[in-house]
Write an enzyme that holds these catalytic residues in place. Structure first.
Site, PDB file in Angstrom:
ATOM      1  N   GLY A  13      29.830  29.981  42.070  1.00  0.00           N
ATOM      2  CA  GLY A  13      29.959  29.980  43.633  1.00  0.00           C
ATOM      3  C   GLY A  13      28.628  29.531  44.371  1.00  0.00           C
ATOM      4  N   PRO A  61      32.998  34.635  35.584  1.00  0.00           N
ATOM      5  CA  PRO A  61      32.099  34.637  36.839  1.00  0.00           C
ATOM      6  C   PRO A  61      30.989  35.385  36.756  1.00  0.00           C
ATOM      7  CG  PRO A  61      34.138  35.917  37.296  1.00  0.00           C
ATOM      8  CD  PRO A  61      33.921  35.635  35.823  1.00  0.00           C
ATOM      9  N   LYS A  65      43.934  37.346  42.727  1.00  0.00           N
ATOM     10  CA  LYS A  65      43.920  38.529  42.013  1.00  0.00           C
ATOM     11  C   LYS A  65      45.020  39.434  42.215  1.00  0.00           C
ATOM     12  CE  LYS A  65      38.980  38.966  41.445  1.00  0.00           C
ATOM     13  NZ  LYS A  65      38.488  37.859  42.429  1.00  0.00           N
ATOM     14  N   VAL A  66      46.482  38.859  41.877  1.00  0.00           N
ATOM     15  CA  VAL A  66      47.777  39.338  42.444  1.00  0.00           C
ATOM     16  C   VAL A  66      47.956  40.607  41.539  1.00  0.00           C
ATOM     17  CG1 VAL A  66      50.030  38.917  42.234  1.00  0.00           C
ATOM     18  CG2 VAL A  66      48.390  36.764  42.551  1.00  0.00           C
ATOM     19  N   ALA A  67      48.346  41.591  42.199  1.00  0.00           N
ATOM     20  CA  ALA A  67      48.341  43.006  41.526  1.00  0.00           C
ATOM     21  C   ALA A  67      49.711  43.644  42.288  1.00  0.00           C
ATOM     22  CB  ALA A  67      47.148  43.794  42.018  1.00  0.00           C
ATOM     23  N   GLY A 122      23.707  36.521  35.992  1.00  0.00           N
ATOM     24  CA  GLY A 122      24.121  36.042  34.843  1.00  0.00           C
ATOM     25  C   GLY A 122      23.593  34.805  34.522  1.00  0.00           C
ATOM     26  N   GLY A 181      24.308  33.017  38.278  1.00  0.00           N
ATOM     27  CA  GLY A 181      23.569  32.581  39.275  1.00  0.00           C
ATOM     28  C   GLY A 181      23.310  33.884  40.238  1.00  0.00           C
ATOM     29  N   ALA A 182      24.016  33.708  41.232  1.00  0.00           N
ATOM     30  CA  ALA A 182      23.787  34.843  42.552  1.00  0.00           C
ATOM     31  C   ALA A 182      23.917  36.261  41.851  1.00  0.00           C
ATOM     32  CB  ALA A 182      24.737  34.429  43.744  1.00  0.00           C
ATOM     33  N   ASP A 202      42.563  32.212  43.044  1.00  0.00           N
ATOM     34  CA  ASP A 202      42.058  33.568  42.821  1.00  0.00           C
ATOM     35  C   ASP A 202      42.615  34.424  43.895  1.00  0.00           C
ATOM     36  OD1 ASP A 202      40.579  35.561  42.047  1.00  0.00           O
ATOM     37  OD2 ASP A 202      38.816  34.931  42.173  1.00  0.00           O
TER      38      ASP A 202
HETATM   39  P1  XMP Z   1      29.521  33.541  42.914  1.00  0.00           P
HETATM   40  O1  XMP Z   1      28.787  33.218  44.350  1.00  0.00           O
HETATM   41  O2  XMP Z   1      28.887  35.220  42.499  1.00  0.00           O
HETATM   42  O3  XMP Z   1      30.939  33.713  42.895  1.00  0.00           O
HETATM   43  O4  XMP Z   1      28.989  32.641  41.988  1.00  0.00           O
HETATM   44  C1  XMP Z   1      31.698  34.198  42.166  1.00  0.00           C
HETATM   45  C2  XMP Z   1      33.139  33.819  42.392  1.00  0.00           C
HETATM   46  O5  XMP Z   1      33.834  34.573  41.369  1.00  0.00           O
HETATM   47  C3  XMP Z   1      34.502  35.620  41.880  1.00  0.00           C
HETATM   48  N1  XMP Z   1      34.441  36.890  41.073  1.00  0.00           N
HETATM   49  C4  XMP Z   1      35.447  37.325  40.129  1.00  0.00           C
HETATM   50  N2  XMP Z   1      36.626  37.023  39.872  1.00  0.00           N
HETATM   51  N3  XMP Z   1      36.549  38.546  38.395  1.00  0.00           N
HETATM   52  C5  XMP Z   1      37.295  37.751  38.967  1.00  0.00           C
HETATM   53  O6  XMP Z   1      38.564  37.527  38.885  1.00  0.00           O
HETATM   54  C6  XMP Z   1      35.422  38.985  38.462  1.00  0.00           C
HETATM   55  O7  XMP Z   1      34.943  39.679  37.620  1.00  0.00           O
HETATM   56  C7  XMP Z   1      34.819  38.313  39.298  1.00  0.00           C
HETATM   57  N4  XMP Z   1      33.404  38.353  39.683  1.00  0.00           N
HETATM   58  C8  XMP Z   1      33.240  37.394  40.752  1.00  0.00           C
HETATM   59  C9  XMP Z   1      34.059  35.845  43.221  1.00  0.00           C
HETATM   60  O8  XMP Z   1      35.262  36.685  44.161  1.00  0.00           O
HETATM   61  C10 XMP Z   1      33.594  34.521  43.631  1.00  0.00           C
HETATM   62  O9  XMP Z   1      34.856  33.497  44.009  1.00  0.00           O
END
Ligand code: XMP
Length: 217
Positions: free
Chosen positions: A193, A170, A62-64, A177, A173-174, A60
């Site tokens: 996570g 994603p 998030k290459v931009a 969702g 939980g935390a 992850d």
């Molecule tokens: P938690 O601890 O919130 O972790 O369960 C979530 C994980 O997902 C990543 N994250 C995202 N990655 N688009 C993404 O590409 C999203 O909308 C997004 N929201 C959360 C976050 O960095 C963590 O690793």
């Protein structure tokens, strides 16, 4: 990526031994492990190959960037042993196509961020999320990343991309969702996570999520 459980672990710890220990405990419950800057910047790129014995690795990052730089980044990440890379979609079709082309040559996957799961995603990202989803489908990416915090948006995005692309989601939980709700809305996998890696018993936390989703997978 083969869907067995519907669960992807987001391993945002910053200690190598902890990362390995958690991966070992939960490997039977996850279809992939997503790692990103927190873990790779603290331990190094070799963490990717070390963890790949437990599950396929989604990087992850998030290459931009511009197409050439996107290609160069993805090349290094695949070389390090990752099976998939998450890229941003807002950079446009040429940047995305460069990443997808390389991934296809190497039989790897690209997942494209549409709108993110946190509240701030409503400031800018949500307005372009549907366009990014359409672009991801046109570019024949493997899938998109869409927010478990907004299952109704996941359902919208599913309508746009059809069934050829996967949705990894994603925000369970935390961030508030629900795993079963977002799977019912059209996601293929949830990414979780903190609710797993901060749990007293990560394997049990992962198992609970898998059991919750079982009847909808
Ligand atoms: P938690 O601890 O919130 O972790 O369960 C979530 C994980 O997902 C990543 N994250 C995202 N990655 N688009 C993404 O590409 C999203 O909308 C997004 N929201 C959360 C976050 O960095 C963590 O690793």
């Amino acid at each position: 990526m083969e869907r067995k459980t519907g669960l992807i672990l987001a391993l945002d710890v910053t200690d190598r031994m902890e990362a390995v220990a958690i991966s070992e405990k939960v490997s039977g419950y996850v279809d992939a492990i997503k790692i990103g800057y927190p873990l790779v910047l603290s331990t190094g790129m070799d963490m990717i190959s070390q963890l790949s014995k437990y599950a396929p690795i989604i990087a992850d990052f998030k290459v931009a960037d511009i197409p050439n730089t996107n290609r160069l980044i993805c090349e290094q990440v695949f070389k390090a042993g990752a099976d998939a890379v998450i890229v941003q979609g807002f950079t446009g079709h040429d940047s995305l196509e460069a990443a997808v082309k390389l991934a296809k040559e190497q039989k790897k996957d690209i997942y494209v961020v549409t709108e993110m799961s946190h509240p701030g995603a409503l400031d800018f990202m949500q307005q372009v999320g549907e366009g990014i989803a359409k672009m991801a489908a046109d570019a024949k990416a493997s899938g998109v990343v869409a927010p478990a915090t907004r299952p109704e948006r996941v359902a919208e995005i599913r309508k746009i991309i059809g069934n050829d692309l996967s949705i990894i989601s994603p925000g369970v939980g935390a961030q508030g969702g629900s795993a079963s709700d977002v799977i019912k809305a059209g996601a293929d996998w949830v990414i979780v996570g903190r609710s797993i890696y901060q749990a007293e018993d990560p394997a049990m936390a992962a198992k609970k999520l898998v059991d919750e989703m079982k009847e909808f997978i």
